[in-house]
Design a protein around this motif. Structure first.
Motif, mmCIF file in Angstrom:
data_model
loop_
_atom_site.group_PDB
_atom_site.id
_atom_site.type_symbol
_atom_site.label_atom_id
_atom_site.label_comp_id
_atom_site.label_asym_id
_atom_site.label_seq_id
_atom_site.Cartn_x
_atom_site.Cartn_y
_atom_site.Cartn_z
ATOM 1 N N LYS A 354 0.846 -1.203 0.000
ATOM 2 C CA LYS A 354 0.000 0.000 0.000
ATOM 3 C C LYS A 354 0.881 1.252 0.000
ATOM 4 O O LYS A 354 0.587 2.238 -0.704
ATOM 5 C CB LYS A 354 -0.912 -0.006 1.226
ATOM 6 C CG LYS A 354 -1.818 1.221 1.275
ATOM 7 C CD LYS A 354 -2.434 1.449 2.648
ATOM 8 C CE LYS A 354 -3.002 2.856 2.715
ATOM 9 N NZ LYS A 354 -3.528 3.181 4.054
ATOM 10 N N GLU A 395 -5.224 2.254 -0.783
ATOM 11 C CA GLU A 395 -5.825 1.172 0.006
ATOM 12 C C GLU A 395 -6.802 0.356 -0.838
ATOM 13 O O GLU A 395 -6.824 -0.881 -0.789
ATOM 14 C CB GLU A 395 -6.552 1.772 1.217
ATOM 15 C CG GLU A 395 -7.317 0.770 2.077
ATOM 16 C CD GLU A 395 -6.410 -0.281 2.712
ATOM 17 O OE1 GLU A 395 -6.810 -1.463 2.724
ATOM 18 O OE2 GLU A 395 -5.301 0.076 3.178
ATOM 19 N N SER A 399 -6.239 -3.577 -1.766
ATOM 20 C CA SER A 399 -7.184 -4.585 -1.270
ATOM 21 C C SER A 399 -7.837 -5.348 -2.425
ATOM 22 O O SER A 399 -8.061 -6.561 -2.331
ATOM 23 C CB SER A 399 -8.250 -3.939 -0.375
ATOM 24 O OG SER A 399 -8.965 -2.959 -1.090
#
Length: 462
Positions: A354, A395, A399
């Protein structure tokens, strides 16, 4: 800064402007590039014996393998070709001939040299184009009378000729052309055409590709090139004629000779998906026969051999080969030993975190946030990304990569597109010039959280 004299540290510093992380890979390609300069500056005959240390990059898709190779070639002003190993097959299977990548490299080199030489003669070509445009506007008058020596010697003779009037008119129009006053005026020009289309041959599959190209070129050269009249604006005519006139001023034999030398000494061939031609189980049955065949076809080119192209023969001894693959199913040791030995430098690229995504979004000169800012600025609209927004985008991309499929930094393109497409659609109809759009973390979450939660939909759309 002259790339040929960059030190390895300086090369890495230049690559850092576009690629985040992957320091080990950057260091190795920097050394490989500097070694070229070192080899060319070796005084003794051993310089010809120094071969490049080809590099094998191991890493998932989207971590920067191709970008490192591409930026390196751009930095070195070197001919660069990217090929996918899975597109090649051994003789008897359907696919591309492995030597085609070398021919593509030479073609790229010819285009680079030709473009540079055209730039060198552009000013001279521009003057010739100006005269052609003037001839179309004000055709010159050819004198049919012969002045006697007595009249020619008389300085006080009346300059009452049509030629002088024509010349004054041409000078007047020449000034107007230089000032750009006549850009939209239409004129009729002659455009050179090629000799003809491709000529098909029965049994062409039996003739090698180079012979076919040379035969095609010879046939086209024999066919008359008929000029075609076309009515265009002066602005369009200048672009068309400038290319033609510049091409006339350069020596193509000299271009080909320099291009072959450039491809031999500085060429970079990037072979992607090399793991797709590795035998995953080490057995020799089924499709593995074809995979191993491709490796054996690649071997002589990577080792160093002479390849015939339509521009001449090229030796691949000093071409730098950079191979890359994810190696999820197979391993580098599954490649045939001879090919493994030709890629002595192995670099493992790390998966993106990230924090890497945050840096990718903001640090490189070509960062996506900067690209979108430029697109909105073209419409007179300002767009700003605050820190929370950058974190949220990073993020989200990280993800989705973890849950759906890891495609590395390419995921950022998808996320940014989904986030900003609505704004891009509304500009300039609903969002007028002078407005400022501020992207916040809450906005990112609100617009994209539905996609992230629905895994099936994410797999389909993202």
């Amino acid at each position: 800064m002259d790339a040929t004299h960059l030190t390895p540290r300086q090369i890495v510093s230049e690559l850092d402007k576009y690629i985040v992380g992957q320091d080990d890979a950057k260091r190795n390609v920097a050394i490989a590039l500097r070694n070229r300069w070192r080899r060319m500056n070796v005084k003794s005959e051993i310089g010809r014996e120094i071969v490049p240390n080809n590099i094998l990059m191991i890493g998932a898709t989207g971590v920067g393998k191709t970008e490192i190779a591409r930026r390196l070639a751009k930095l070195a002003d070197a001919p660069f070709v990217k090929v996918e190993a899975s597109k090649f097959t051994e003789v008897g299977y359907v696919g591309r001939d492995v030597e085609s990548m070398v021919r593509d490299l030479v073609e790229q080199s010819v285009n680079m040299v030709k473009l540079r030489k055209k730039e060198g003669v552009r000013q001279k070509a521009a003057q010739a184009v100006e005269e052609i445009i003037l001839d179309a506007l004000i055709p010159p008058i050819r004198s049919t009378t012969v002045r006697t020596d007595a009249v020619a010697a008389d300085d006080n003779a009346e300059p009452g000729s049509d030629q002088e009037l024509n010349e004054r008119t041409r000078n007047l129009f020449r000034e107007k052309i230089k000032q750009g006053d006549l850009e939209d005026r239409k004129i009729e020009i002659n455009i050179r055409q090629g000799g003809g289309g491709n000529v098909g041959m029965i049994g062409a599959g039996m003739i090698d590709e180079v012979s076919m190209m040379n035969l095609q070129e010879m046939i086209n050269g024999m066919m008359p090139k008929k000029p075609k009249k076309k009515k265009v604006t002066i602005s369009e005519a200048r672009k068309i004629l400038l290319e033609e006139e510049a091409a006339k001023l350069i020596d193509m034999d000299e271009v080909k000779e320099e291009a072959l030398r450039k491809a031999e000494e500085a060429g970079i061939i990037f072979i992607d998906e090399i793991d797709k031609i590795a035998s995953a189980n080490g057995k020799g049955g089924g499709p593995d026969v074809s995979r191993e065949g491709v490796q054996r076809d690649l071997l002589p080119i990577v080792e160093g051999s002479t390849v015939n192209t339509k521009h001449g023969a090229i030796n691949t001894d000093h071409v730098l080969f950079i191979a890359a693959g994810a190696f999820h199913v197979s391993k580098p040791s599954d490649l045939i030993p001879e090919l493994q030995g030709r890629f002595p430098i192995r670099v493992e690229l790390s998966s993106l975190t990230k924090a890497d995504f945050v840096r990718i979004l903001s640090e490189p000169k070509n960062a996506l946030t900067k690209q979108y800012t430029a697109l909105f600025e073209a419409e007179g609209v300002n767009i700003e990304f605050n820190k929370d927004a950058i974190d949220a985008i990073a993020e989200m991309a990280f993800s989705i990569n973890a849950e759906v499929e890891n495609i590395g930094a390419r995921r950022l393109h998808t996320v940014m597109s989904r986030l900003l497409n609505e704004f891009l659609f509304d500009v300039p109809d609903k969002i007028e010039a002078g407005r400022t759009i501020t992207i916040t973390g809450d906005m990112v979450t609100q617009r994209l959280q539905g996609l992230a939660k629905n895994k099936d939909l994410s797999e389909y759309i993202l």
